[in-house]
Write a protein that holds these residues in place. Structure first.
Motif, PDB file in Angstrom:
ATOM      1  N   PHE A 112       0.685  -0.869  -0.113  1.00 17.59           N
ATOM      2  CA  PHE A 112      -0.026   0.076  -0.016  1.00 17.59           C
ATOM      3  C   PHE A 112       1.005   0.962  -0.192  1.00 17.59           C
ATOM      4  CE2 PHE A 112      -2.592  -3.454   1.804  1.00 17.59           C
ATOM      5  CZ  PHE A 112      -3.681  -3.298   0.821  1.00 17.59           C
ATOM      6  N   LEU A 113       0.552   2.370  -0.368  1.00 16.90           N
ATOM      7  CA  LEU A 113       0.761   3.851  -0.382  1.00 16.90           C
ATOM      8  C   LEU A 113       2.170   4.158   1.071  1.00 16.90           C
ATOM      9  CD1 LEU A 113      -1.256   6.187  -2.035  1.00 16.90           C
ATOM     10  CD2 LEU A 113      -0.206   4.519  -3.242  1.00 16.90           C
ATOM     11  N   ASN A 114       1.273   3.436   1.997  1.00 12.06           N
ATOM     12  CA  ASN A 114       2.103   3.785   3.516  1.00 12.06           C
ATOM     13  C   ASN A 114       3.268   2.656   3.845  1.00 12.06           C
ATOM     14  OD1 ASN A 114       0.708   0.933   3.930  1.00 12.06           O
ATOM     15  ND2 ASN A 114       0.916   2.646   5.914  1.00 12.06           N
ATOM     16  N   GLY A 115       3.386   1.713   2.396  1.00  9.34           N
ATOM     17  CA  GLY A 115       4.302   0.664   2.929  1.00  9.34           C
ATOM     18  C   GLY A 115       4.143  -0.538   3.165  1.00  9.34           C
ATOM     19  N   TYR A 116       3.005  -0.361   3.728  1.00 12.66           N
ATOM     20  CA  TYR A 116       2.572  -2.241   4.870  1.00 12.66           C
ATOM     21  C   TYR A 116       2.343  -2.487   3.328  1.00 12.66           C
ATOM     22  CZ  TYR A 116      -2.233  -4.653   6.345  1.00 12.66           C
ATOM     23  OH  TYR A 116      -3.113  -5.819   6.638  1.00 12.66           O
ATOM     24  N   GLU A 117       2.749  -4.368   4.010  1.00 16.55           N
ATOM     25  CA  GLU A 117       2.412  -4.744   2.934  1.00 16.55           C
ATOM     26  C   GLU A 117       1.529  -6.372   3.155  1.00 16.55           C
ATOM     27  OE1 GLU A 117       6.769  -4.062   0.415  1.00 16.55           O
ATOM     28  OE2 GLU A 117       6.503  -6.057   1.296  1.00 16.55           O
ATOM     29  N   ILE A 118       0.940  -6.966   3.001  1.00 18.64           N
ATOM     30  CA  ILE A 118       0.255  -7.763   3.160  1.00 18.64           C
ATOM     31  C   ILE A 118       0.268  -9.501   1.603  1.00 18.64           C
ATOM     32  CG2 ILE A 118      -1.546  -7.462   4.069  1.00 18.64           C
ATOM     33  CD1 ILE A 118      -3.521  -7.221   1.565  1.00 18.64           C
ATOM     34  N   ASN A 119       0.593 -10.580   1.983  1.00 15.95           N
ATOM     35  CA  ASN A 119       0.817 -11.769   1.807  1.00 15.95           C
ATOM     36  C   ASN A 119      -0.182 -11.958   1.037  1.00 15.95           C
ATOM     37  OD1 ASN A 119       4.076 -11.516   1.250  1.00 15.95           O
ATOM     38  ND2 ASN A 119       3.550 -12.221   3.294  1.00 15.95           N
ATOM     39  N   LEU A 120      -0.398 -12.656  -0.748  1.00 22.05           N
ATOM     40  CA  LEU A 120      -1.845 -13.184  -1.009  1.00 22.05           C
ATOM     41  C   LEU A 120      -1.302 -14.369  -1.747  1.00 22.05           C
ATOM     42  CD1 LEU A 120      -3.893 -10.222  -2.236  1.00 22.05           C
ATOM     43  CD2 LEU A 120      -4.112 -11.353  -0.069  1.00 22.05           C
ATOM     44  N   SER A 121      -2.070 -15.150  -1.522  1.00 21.37           N
ATOM     45  CA  SER A 121      -1.854 -17.144  -2.242  1.00 21.37           C
ATOM     46  C   SER A 121      -3.728 -17.002  -2.923  1.00 21.37           C
ATOM     47  CB  SER A 121      -2.119 -18.445  -1.100  1.00 21.37           C
ATOM     48  OG  SER A 121      -3.415 -18.022  -0.316  1.00 21.37           O
ATOM     49  N   ASN A 122      -4.330 -15.739  -3.148  1.00 19.98           N
ATOM     50  CA  ASN A 122      -5.327 -16.812  -4.380  1.00 19.98           C
ATOM     51  C   ASN A 122      -5.802 -14.989  -5.640  1.00 19.98           C
ATOM     52  OD1 ASN A 122      -5.712 -13.875  -3.136  1.00 19.98           O
ATOM     53  ND2 ASN A 122      -8.065 -15.189  -2.339  1.00 19.98           N
ATOM     54  N   ILE A 123      -3.644 -14.987  -5.831  1.00 16.05           N
ATOM     55  CA  ILE A 123      -3.949 -14.247  -7.122  1.00 16.05           C
ATOM     56  C   ILE A 123      -3.638 -15.628  -7.996  1.00 16.05           C
ATOM     57  CG2 ILE A 123      -2.568 -12.689  -8.858  1.00 16.05           C
ATOM     58  CD1 ILE A 123      -3.961 -11.606  -5.667  1.00 16.05           C
ATOM     59  N   LEU A 124      -4.685 -15.119  -9.592  1.00 19.70           N
ATOM     60  CA  LEU A 124      -4.602 -15.398 -10.169  1.00 19.70           C
ATOM     61  C   LEU A 124      -2.778 -15.920 -11.346  1.00 19.70           C
ATOM     62  CD1 LEU A 124      -7.093 -15.083 -12.956  1.00 19.70           C
ATOM     63  CD2 LEU A 124      -6.807 -16.560 -11.690  1.00 19.70           C
ATOM     64  N   GLU A 125      -2.450 -17.757 -11.749  1.00 21.30           N
ATOM     65  CA  GLU A 125      -0.910 -17.630 -11.666  1.00 21.30           C
ATOM     66  C   GLU A 125      -0.413 -16.655 -13.078  1.00 21.30           C
ATOM     67  OE1 GLU A 125       2.265 -21.268 -12.796  1.00 21.30           O
ATOM     68  OE2 GLU A 125       0.134 -22.055 -11.853  1.00 21.30           O
ATOM     69  N   ASN A 126      -1.229 -16.347 -14.188  1.00 18.06           N
ATOM     70  CA  ASN A 126      -0.530 -15.849 -15.103  1.00 18.06           C
ATOM     71  C   ASN A 126      -1.087 -13.889 -15.135  1.00 18.06           C
ATOM     72  OD1 ASN A 126      -4.043 -16.119 -15.094  1.00 18.06           O
ATOM     73  ND2 ASN A 126      -3.939 -15.979 -16.974  1.00 18.06           N
ATOM     74  N   GLU A 127      -1.892 -14.221 -14.030  1.00 18.02           N
ATOM     75  CA  GLU A 127      -1.019 -12.393 -13.294  1.00 18.02           C
ATOM     76  C   GLU A 127      -0.507 -11.844 -12.158  1.00 18.02           C
ATOM     77  OE1 GLU A 127      -3.376 -10.606 -14.889  1.00 18.02           O
ATOM     78  OE2 GLU A 127      -5.387 -11.557 -15.575  1.00 18.02           O
ATOM     79  N   LEU A 128       0.526 -13.127 -12.416  1.00 15.27           N
ATOM     80  CA  LEU A 128       1.353 -12.663 -10.674  1.00 15.27           C
ATOM     81  C   LEU A 128       2.406 -11.992 -12.050  1.00 15.27           C
ATOM     82  CD1 LEU A 128       1.859 -15.955  -8.949  1.00 15.27           C
ATOM     83  CD2 LEU A 128       1.120 -13.931  -7.889  1.00 15.27           C
ATOM     84  N   LYS A 129       2.674 -10.671 -11.924  1.00 16.77           N
ATOM     85  CA  LYS A 129       3.481  -9.658 -12.750  1.00 16.77           C
ATOM     86  C   LYS A 129       3.600  -8.225 -12.141  1.00 16.77           C
ATOM     87  CE  LYS A 129       0.320  -9.111 -16.256  1.00 16.77           C
ATOM     88  NZ  LYS A 129      -0.192  -9.365 -18.093  1.00 16.77           N
ATOM     89  N   GLU A 130       4.370  -8.201 -11.943  1.00 14.97           N
ATOM     90  CA  GLU A 130       3.984  -6.229 -10.802  1.00 14.97           C
ATOM     91  C   GLU A 130       3.859  -5.503 -12.136  1.00 14.97           C
ATOM     92  OE1 GLU A 130       8.302  -5.379  -8.981  1.00 14.97           O
ATOM     93  OE2 GLU A 130       8.562  -6.836  -8.267  1.00 14.97           O
ATOM     94  N   ARG A 131       2.641  -4.981 -11.228  1.00 15.96           N
ATOM     95  CA  ARG A 131       2.103  -3.390 -11.785  1.00 15.96           C
ATOM     96  C   ARG A 131       1.328  -2.641 -10.887  1.00 15.96           C
ATOM     97  NH1 ARG A 131      -2.252  -7.549 -14.027  1.00 15.96           N
ATOM     98  NH2 ARG A 131      -1.392  -8.956 -13.567  1.00 15.96           N
ATOM     99  N   GLU A 132       1.547  -1.858 -10.869  1.00 14.22           N
ATOM    100  CA  GLU A 132      -0.578  -1.104 -10.064  1.00 14.22           C
ATOM    101  C   GLU A 132      -1.627  -0.958 -10.046  1.00 14.22           C
ATOM    102  OE1 GLU A 132       1.064   1.706  -8.542  1.00 14.22           O
ATOM    103  OE2 GLU A 132       2.612   1.882 -10.025  1.00 14.22           O
ATOM    104  N   VAL A 133      -2.075  -2.363  -8.761  1.00 11.03           N
ATOM    105  CA  VAL A 133      -3.337  -2.353  -8.422  1.00 11.03           C
ATOM    106  C   VAL A 133      -4.366  -1.522  -7.929  1.00 11.03           C
ATOM    107  CG1 VAL A 133      -2.135  -4.757  -9.218  1.00 11.03           C
ATOM    108  CG2 VAL A 133      -2.827  -3.811  -6.326  1.00 11.03           C
ATOM    109  N   ILE A 134      -5.623  -1.800  -7.874  1.00 13.68           N
ATOM    110  CA  ILE A 134      -6.709  -1.554  -7.286  1.00 13.68           C
ATOM    111  C   ILE A 134      -7.143  -2.536  -5.844  1.00 13.68           C
ATOM    112  CG2 ILE A 134      -8.954   0.188  -6.758  1.00 13.68           C
ATOM    113  CD1 ILE A 134      -6.960   1.779  -7.970  1.00 13.68           C
TER     114      ILE A 134
END
Length: 370
Positions: free
Chosen positions: A256-278
């Motif tokens: 997040f914008l303040n540096g807070y991070e969370i790990n997610l295990s349910n992102i589609l495998e073919n979408e695992l690429k760095e980018r801006e998200v909402i």
């Protein structure tokens, strides 16, 4: 008899304006199917195309295997309930319900039997000899429903028909309509802009915008895993937060914008690429605490709160200059005061992530029957 409704590549124009560009869907036999979307999205236009009240500039409409494009409204065997009820003010309740049966030249015995049956189904039999102006809005709505159903149509079409009722009566009527629809077992197409109403009555919902269906699914699936940002924002309330998707050794990290991070295990495998998200988080998917010094969240200040009995709604401005609403179970002890420093964290299993450029979900578990 109830039917499947199949629509293939529907096109609707008003002059040079294209209202529905290319729409296809299938509504199942005996299903309660809702067309949901903002005003002007094309939902009523589509309903009127099914009814035969609007011309069809392109595509094919079927009731089961029967193509209905060129069949007149009177020959499509539909029942329709309008926003303004459209019951005859100069006829008693009984005569209103009898009307369609008399048009079909049925015997008096059959008319009496069917009329009594449907007056009882919609629970207005005690008003059979009353005039419509003596009835409440909800009672008139029941009469309109009985009149539409008594002719045993193949399809029941309902257009914004609860919008003229007060909030309490709308809740009562939508429960009644769903129960009646289940009892009769008729294919029903229901048009509304009220997402709560759609969630309460529907077997499936089609969410529309600008003549395009964005997602068709069961209410629970649409609410929990919307297909794009429009659906996430239109169905229920959503807090939208800017973030980055980072990938570390194949693992997805939301920063997040303040540096807070969370790990997610349910992102589609073919979408695992760095980018801006909402990040879309429902108010009940956020947690608020006064552990302001923790780094495991996003700091904020409570701007306002609303106590609603079981829950309290908090309105918080984050250190990222984003505003969020948080719904928490009301505490026996106290409500967090306005101006308090708080920490907001997220339920990682329930939030949704969307690509910031195309607004599409990148989550596993998103289903869509378009």
């Amino acid at each position: 008899m109830s039917v499947n409704i199949i629509i293939k590549n529907a096109l609707k124009k008003f002059g040079n304006d294209i209202i529905i560009p290319n729409l296809s869907l299938e509504i199942k036999n005996s299903e309660f199917f809702t067309l949901l979307g903002p005003s002007g999205c094309g939902k009523t236009t589509l309903l009127r195309m099914i009814a035969g009240f609007n011309s069809i500039e392109g595509g094919e409409f079927y009731f089961n295997d029967k193509k209905i494009n060129d069949i007149s409204p009177g020959e499509r065997n539909i029942g329709m309930v309008f926003q303004n009820y459209a019951i005859f003010p100069n006829m008693t309740v009984r005569k209103n319900v009898e009307f369609g049966l008399k048009q079909r030249k049925m015997s008096k015995e059959a008319i009496d039997k069917e009329t009594n049956k449907f007056l009882e189904i919609v629970h207005v039999e005690q008003y059979a000899d009353s005039m419509p102006n003596k009835l409440s809005g909800g009672q008139q709505q029941r009469v309109a429903l009985a009149r539409a159903l008594v002719i045993k149509p193949d399809v029941l079409l309902m257009d914004e028909h609860l919008s003229n009722l007060d909030a309490k009566l709308r809740v009562e009527m939508r429960a009644a309509i769903k129960n009646i629809q289940r009892e009769v077992g008729i294919t029903t197409v229901y048009v509304t802009h009220d997402q709560e109403e759609a969630m309460a009555v529907s077997d499936r919902i089609a969410v529309m915008k600008n003549g395009v269906i964005h997602q068709i699914e069961k209410p629970k699936d649409i609410y929990q895993r919307p297909s794009d940002l429009f659906v996430a924002s239109f169905i229920g309330k959503s807090n939208l937060l800017k973030a980055k998707l980072l990938v570390n050794n194949g693992d997805a990290i939301i920063s997040f914008l303040n540096g807070y991070e969370i790990n997610l295990s349910n992102i589609l495998e073919n979408e695992l690429k760095e980018r801006e998200v909402i990040v879309s988080a429902r108010p009940e998917e956020l947690h608020i605490s006064q552990d302001y010094n923790s780094k495991n969240g996003i700091r904020g200040i409570v701007k306002d709160s609303v106590f609603l009995g079981l829950n309290t709604h908090y309105f918080v401005t984050l250190e990222t200059q984003e505003d969020v609403e948080v719904i928490m179970e009301s505490s026996i002890d106290k409500i967090i005061p306005n101006g308090s420093n708080v920490l907001i964290s997220l339920n990682e299993k329930k939030i949704n992530i969307f690509d910031s450029e195309n607004s599409l979900s990148i989550m596993e578990g998103v289903s869509n029957n378009i």
